[in-house]
Design a protein around this motif. Structure first.
Motif: not given
Length: 108
Positions: A43-46, A68-71
């Motif tokens: 998922q794209i965070v920033k 990727q999950g919490d990473d």
């Protein structure tokens, strides 16, 4: 030779505005396709920066944070899109900052 927009033809161009949203759509779609195969799901965070270059297709380069999950990892993503090819028209390479041996390279 520059085009009317001031960008160098064949050169690397920083993406902004509507083109930025289009580049994000390409990134999201490509990450989703990667996840449907044997590839990992990100998922794209920033998004920190996006450039494009026209080279027998379009080569997008992203500096992003991916989760990727919490990473969450600082990542460099290259997507080479050749939409006229019916098979193997998209290549994605993901490199993670500080993990030179952990690289993803997939073509579909």
């Amino acid at each position: 030779m520059a085009n009317q927009g001031g960008n160098l033809c064949g050169g690397v161009n920083e993406i902004q505005g509507e083109d930025f949203q289009q580049a994000l759509d390409v990134l999201n779609k490509t990450l989703a396709t990667l996840a449907t195969g044997d590839g990992p799901s990100f998922q794209i965070v920033k998004v920190k920066s996006v450039t494009s270059q026209v080279v027998a297709g379009t080569l997008y380069r992203y500096q992003v944070q991916l989760s990727q999950g919490d990473d969450i990892k600082e990542s460099y993503v290259e997507i080479w899109s050749q939409p006229w090819l019916q098979e193997k028209g998209t290549n994605i390479k993901i490199k993670f900052e500080g993990e030179e041996t952990n690289t993803i390279d997939s073509t579909f």
